[in-house]
Design an enzyme around this catalytic site. Structure first.
Site, PDB file in Angstrom:
ATOM      1  N   HIS A   1       0.838  -1.217   0.000  1.00 21.94           N
ATOM      2  CA  HIS A   1       0.000   0.000   0.000  1.00 21.94           C
ATOM      3  C   HIS A   1       0.870   1.262   0.000  1.00 21.94           C
ATOM      4  CE1 HIS A   1      -3.670   2.152   0.152  1.00 21.94           C
ATOM      5  NE2 HIS A   1      -4.301   1.493   1.099  1.00 21.94           N
TER       6      HIS A   1
HETATM    7  C1  PKZ Z   1      -3.464  -4.290  -6.956  1.00 18.57           C
HETATM    8  C2  PKZ Z   1      -3.230  -4.434  -8.388  1.00 18.57           C
HETATM    9  C3  PKZ Z   1      -4.354  -4.387  -9.261  1.00 18.57           C
HETATM   10  C4  PKZ Z   1      -4.881  -5.589  -9.905  1.00 18.57           C
HETATM   11  C5  PKZ Z   1      -6.330  -5.804  -9.935  1.00 18.57           C
HETATM   12  C6  PKZ Z   1      -7.212  -4.642  -9.901  1.00 18.57           C
HETATM   13  C7  PKZ Z   1      -8.126  -4.536  -8.753  1.00 18.57           C
HETATM   14  C8  PKZ Z   1      -8.668  -3.196  -8.585  1.00 18.57           C
HETATM   15  C9  PKZ Z   1      -8.207  -2.384  -7.496  1.00 18.57           C
HETATM   16  C10 PKZ Z   1      -8.140  -3.049  -6.188  1.00 18.57           C
HETATM   17  C11 PKZ Z   1      -7.722  -2.111  -5.144  1.00 18.57           C
HETATM   18  C12 PKZ Z   1      -7.595  -2.719  -3.816  1.00 18.57           C
HETATM   19  C13 PKZ Z   1      -6.953  -1.807  -2.852  1.00 18.57           C
HETATM   20  C14 PKZ Z   1      -7.838  -0.979  -2.071  1.00 18.57           C
HETATM   21  C15 PKZ Z   1      -7.107  -0.002  -1.200  1.00 18.57           C
HETATM   22  C16 PKZ Z   1      -7.944   1.170  -0.965  1.00 18.57           C
HETATM   23  O1  PKZ Z   1      -9.111   1.065  -0.769  1.00 18.57           O
HETATM   24  S1  PKZ Z   1      -7.166   2.700  -1.013  1.00 18.57           S
HETATM   25  C17 PKZ Z   1      -8.517   3.791  -1.079  1.00 18.57           C
HETATM   26  C18 PKZ Z   1      -9.149   3.738  -2.417  1.00 18.57           C
HETATM   27  N1  PKZ Z   1     -10.430   4.375  -2.433  1.00 18.57           N
HETATM   28  C19 PKZ Z   1     -10.567   5.596  -2.906  1.00 18.57           C
HETATM   29  O2  PKZ Z   1      -9.624   6.280  -3.277  1.00 18.57           O
HETATM   30  C20 PKZ Z   1     -11.961   6.082  -2.951  1.00 18.57           C
HETATM   31  C21 PKZ Z   1     -12.358   6.394  -4.331  1.00 18.57           C
HETATM   32  N2  PKZ Z   1     -13.742   6.773  -4.321  1.00 18.57           N
HETATM   33  C22 PKZ Z   1     -14.158   8.044  -4.207  1.00 18.57           C
HETATM   34  O3  PKZ Z   1     -13.395   8.982  -4.185  1.00 18.57           O
HETATM   35  C23 PKZ Z   1     -15.611   8.286  -4.088  1.00 18.57           C
HETATM   36  O4  PKZ Z   1     -16.174   7.386  -3.199  1.00 18.57           O
HETATM   37  C24 PKZ Z   1     -16.390   8.119  -5.366  1.00 18.57           C
HETATM   38  C25 PKZ Z   1     -16.290   6.725  -5.897  1.00 18.57           C
HETATM   39  C26 PKZ Z   1     -15.897   9.132  -6.383  1.00 18.57           C
HETATM   40  C27 PKZ Z   1     -17.833   8.337  -5.092  1.00 18.57           C
HETATM   41  O5  PKZ Z   1     -18.049   9.630  -4.734  1.00 18.57           O
HETATM   42  P1  PKZ Z   1     -19.510  10.217  -4.548  1.00 18.57           P
HETATM   43  O6  PKZ Z   1     -19.438  11.612  -4.977  1.00 18.57           O
HETATM   44  O7  PKZ Z   1     -20.019   9.978  -3.201  1.00 18.57           O
HETATM   45  O8  PKZ Z   1     -20.350   9.253  -5.315  1.00 18.57           O
HETATM   46  P2  PKZ Z   1     -21.194   9.094  -6.520  1.00 18.57           P
HETATM   47  O9  PKZ Z   1     -22.021  10.304  -6.768  1.00 18.57           O
HETATM   48  O10 PKZ Z   1     -21.814   7.808  -6.171  1.00 18.57           O
HETATM   49  O11 PKZ Z   1     -20.151   8.922  -7.695  1.00 18.57           O
HETATM   50  C28 PKZ Z   1     -19.643   9.869  -8.564  1.00 18.57           C
HETATM   51  C29 PKZ Z   1     -19.637   9.265  -9.945  1.00 18.57           C
HETATM   52  O12 PKZ Z   1     -18.981   7.995  -9.943  1.00 18.57           O
HETATM   53  C30 PKZ Z   1     -19.882   6.942 -10.292  1.00 18.57           C
HETATM   54  N3  PKZ Z   1     -19.646   5.817  -9.386  1.00 18.57           N
HETATM   55  C31 PKZ Z   1     -19.454   5.877  -8.048  1.00 18.57           C
HETATM   56  N4  PKZ Z   1     -19.248   4.678  -7.557  1.00 18.57           N
HETATM   57  C32 PKZ Z   1     -19.325   3.823  -8.576  1.00 18.57           C
HETATM   58  C33 PKZ Z   1     -19.183   2.451  -8.690  1.00 18.57           C
HETATM   59  N5  PKZ Z   1     -18.882   1.666  -7.662  1.00 18.57           N
HETATM   60  N6  PKZ Z   1     -19.350   1.915  -9.914  1.00 18.57           N
HETATM   61  C34 PKZ Z   1     -19.607   2.660 -10.975  1.00 18.57           C
HETATM   62  N7  PKZ Z   1     -19.727   3.968 -10.944  1.00 18.57           N
HETATM   63  C35 PKZ Z   1     -19.590   4.552  -9.743  1.00 18.57           C
HETATM   64  C36 PKZ Z   1     -21.259   7.533 -10.145  1.00 18.57           C
HETATM   65  O13 PKZ Z   1     -22.190   6.947 -11.039  1.00 18.57           O
HETATM   66  C37 PKZ Z   1     -21.031   8.973 -10.489  1.00 18.57           C
HETATM   67  O14 PKZ Z   1     -20.946   9.100 -11.894  1.00 18.57           O
HETATM   68  P3  PKZ Z   1     -21.567  10.374 -12.675  1.00 18.57           P
HETATM   69  O15 PKZ Z   1     -23.002  10.399 -12.285  1.00 18.57           O
HETATM   70  O16 PKZ Z   1     -20.805  11.553 -12.151  1.00 18.57           O
HETATM   71  O17 PKZ Z   1     -21.306  10.047 -14.104  1.00 18.57           O
HETATM   72  C1  F09 Z   2      -5.048   5.620  11.005  1.00 18.52           C
HETATM   73  C2  F09 Z   2      -4.565   4.810   9.891  1.00 18.52           C
HETATM   74  C3  F09 Z   2      -5.582   3.998   9.234  1.00 18.52           C
HETATM   75  C4  F09 Z   2      -5.129   3.206   8.056  1.00 18.52           C
HETATM   76  C5  F09 Z   2      -6.249   2.486   7.419  1.00 18.52           C
HETATM   77  C6  F09 Z   2      -5.892   1.660   6.251  1.00 18.52           C
HETATM   78  C7  F09 Z   2      -7.040   1.401   5.363  1.00 18.52           C
HETATM   79  C8  F09 Z   2      -6.712   0.733   4.129  1.00 18.52           C
HETATM   80  C9  F09 Z   2      -7.575   1.119   2.992  1.00 18.52           C
HETATM   81  O1  F09 Z   2      -6.963   1.898   2.113  1.00 18.52           O
END
Ligand code: PKZ
Ligand code: F09
Length: 455
Positions: free
Chosen positions: A136
């Site tokens: 990470h």
């Molecule tokens: C590792 C090597 C790789 C190999 C294989 C790959 C695996 C693939 C990666 C794995 C990865 C694991 C590792 C995790 C480790 C962490 O989790 S690190 C943290 C990562 N998470 C993030 O950075 C969070 C990213 N998400 C966000 O910033 C916000 O929650 C979002 C998704 C933008 C949603 O924001 P919001 O404004 O509350 O939500 P919303 O209005 O629902 O969404 C905005 C737009 O996105 C769309 N949308 C939101 N959610 C979705 C969804 N789930 N589906 C479709 N469209 C969506 C909406 O339809 C909307 O579209 P428009 O109407 O604007 O066209």
């Molecule tokens: C206070 C630190 C919290 C770290 C949480 C890790 C979460 C992993 C998802 O990205």
């Protein structure tokens, strides 16, 4: 030579045997049409022979004047990182998930670039899988998804597509390569500190507003006092992984019915699943559970490091009515997003650091064990909306595999792909013995919202 940002470093500091800090993804493919039975073995041979290892996959950790840096590994051994493996018969999804659970439990060697790619044969129905694991401190969910998407094509006829460790680098317009000297690294860090100081007035103002609002609104105040629950115990080093797809159209219909976002609905599905899981053990806290919800701060197409802020979201698990619960979650998320809308990425990161300081203090020192900042991670990483192929093999699903931590034994991350929302749940094997039941409870949570909306 490239210094790690403070957020990237945090994932190194937090790592210990029972708390590995790598993330991963499980991609499920079907064989290309007409492919021979030994297709996966041929693919493994090609991957070993044809490709180079490019950044960040050739970067290992090194310390200069106590500062961790990424440097090129001159002794890179592809065989260590790329592994060709077979599932035991009968090669069902169950065997695949057991494989990922075991592999995700192992720490990676810090003397080498911290990634592994497991190409997996032996799945039923002419399918194969790739489980990718990466520290990470190198990527966040959005950068991992961008890399995964760049190795794929929307054209099944495209051939010669590289593996994830040899993606073509994207030149960023107007950016000059800063070079790799130690001097550059030090000035980069000092520059960062200057930027950090500039964030103080806004962060202080927003924190004050937050405190005042928490005084007036009990639902808001709850955000800063997460209850203790069975999810929030010391964990062991072994993991259980559970994954399943849900129909995006159904989720979108619920959004429209209630006037909320996709993210609100998936968060409400998690809230409902947690409620059922805890109620079945007679262990649902009276006070609402609080989720750690990452928000992406990537402002361009970059795949570098961690660029995330965090919203602490009240899941309203004390609310019986599913529709009301969703609306309350929506209201809380809107408030948090409005706050961040007026802040720069640096301000959001510093505001986040202050709100999470008690959790970080506990995780790093083991002190203040009674203070529970949040109960669970819920992370939404949207992916490609139409079919993708890798050298003719159709991608059938793409599931995230994230991190469980001490006193946060469950992480619910989801991606989306081709009309499906794909949940990957990772949990401590001992603390959460029947984790796979949560997959049914997520489905029940969605059905409950559909019924309440008359859909
Ligand atoms: C590792 C090597 C790789 C190999 C294989 C790959 C695996 C693939 C990666 C794995 C990865 C694991 C590792 C995790 C480790 C962490 O989790 S690190 C943290 C990562 N998470 C993030 O950075 C969070 C990213 N998400 C966000 O910033 C916000 O929650 C979002 C998704 C933008 C949603 O924001 P919001 O404004 O509350 O939500 P919303 O209005 O629902 O969404 C905005 C737009 O996105 C769309 N949308 C939101 N959610 C979705 C969804 N789930 N589906 C479709 N469209 C969506 C909406 O339809 C909307 O579209 P428009 O109407 O604007 O066209
Ligand atoms: C206070 C630190 C919290 C770290 C949480 C890790 C979460 C992993 C998802 O990205």
């Amino acid at each position: 030579m490239k210094p790690l940002s403070p957020t990237d470093q945090l994932f190194l500091w937090l790592e210990k045997r029972q708390q590995p800090m790598h993330v991963g993804g499980l991609q499920l493919f079907s064989f290309p049409e007409g492919a021979p039975d030994d297709y996966v073995a041929q693919l493994a041979e090609e991957l070993r022979q044809k490709f180079e290892v490019t950044p960040p996959f050739n970067q290992r950790l090194s310390y200069k004047l106590g500062q961790p840096m990424w440097v090129e590994d001159e002794h890179l051994d592809l065989e260590h990182h790329f592994r060709f493996e077979a599932l035991p018969t009968p090669g069902r999804i169950r065997e695949l998930l057991a494989f990922v659970s075991a592999e995700h439990s192992h720490l990676m060697d810090r003397e080498r670039p911290m990634w592994e790619v497991h190409l997996i044969e032996g799945l039923k129905d002419r399918q194969f899988a790739i489980y990718t694991k990466i520290h990470h401190s190198l990527v966040d969910g959005v950068s991992a998804m961008r890399m995964a998407t760049r190795m794929l094509s929307d054209n099944p006829q495209d051939t010669g597509l590289p593996p994830i460790w040899d993606l073509p680098r994207k030149a960023r317009p107007g950016r000059v390569d800063p070079g790799s000297s130690l001097w550059h690294s030090i000035t980069h860090l000092l520059g960062m500190s200057g930027k950090q100081l500039g964030t103080i007035p806004t962060v202080a103002k927003e924190l004050l507003k937050t405190i005042n609002q928490a005084r007036k609104d009990p639902a808001y105040d709850s955000i800063f006092h997460a209850p203790r629950s069975v999810l929030n115990q010391k964990i062991t080093g072994s993991r259980r992984f559970a994954a399943q797809s849900y129909c995006l159209t159904r989720i979108k219909s619920v959004c429209e019915a209630y006037g909320t976002t996709i993210n609100d609905v998936v968060t409400a599905m998690c809230a409902s699943a947690l409620r059922t899981y805890l109620m079945n053990q007679d262990a649902l806290p009276e006070k609402p559970l609080i989720a750690f919800v990452p928000v992406s701060l990537h402002r361009d197409e970059s795949t570098e490091g961690n660029q995330v802020g965090v919203i602490l979201a009240n899941l309203h698990t004390d609310e019986n009515d599913a529709g009301q619960r969703l609306l309350k979650i929506h209201h809380g998320m809107q408030e948090a997003k409005d706050r961040y809308r007026h802040m720069s990425p640096e301000e959001i990161i510093n505001y986040t650091a202050l709100t999470l300081a008690p959790a970080a203090f506990h995780l790093l020192t083991g002190m203040a064990p009674k203070w529970q900042t949040f109960n669970v991670v819920i992370s939404n990483v949207p992916g490609p909306s139409s079919p993708r192929y890798w050298n003719g093999a159709k991608l059938e699903g793409m599931y995230p595999v994230s991190i469980a931590m001490d006193r946060m034994a469950l992480n619910m991350t989801l991606t989306s792909y081709n009309g499906q929302v794909e949940f990957g749940l990772i949990g401590c094997r001992r603390t959460l013995p029947s984790l796979q039941r949560m997959l049914d409870y997520l489905e029940d949570g969605l059905a409950e919202l559909e019924i309440a909306a008359g859909l």
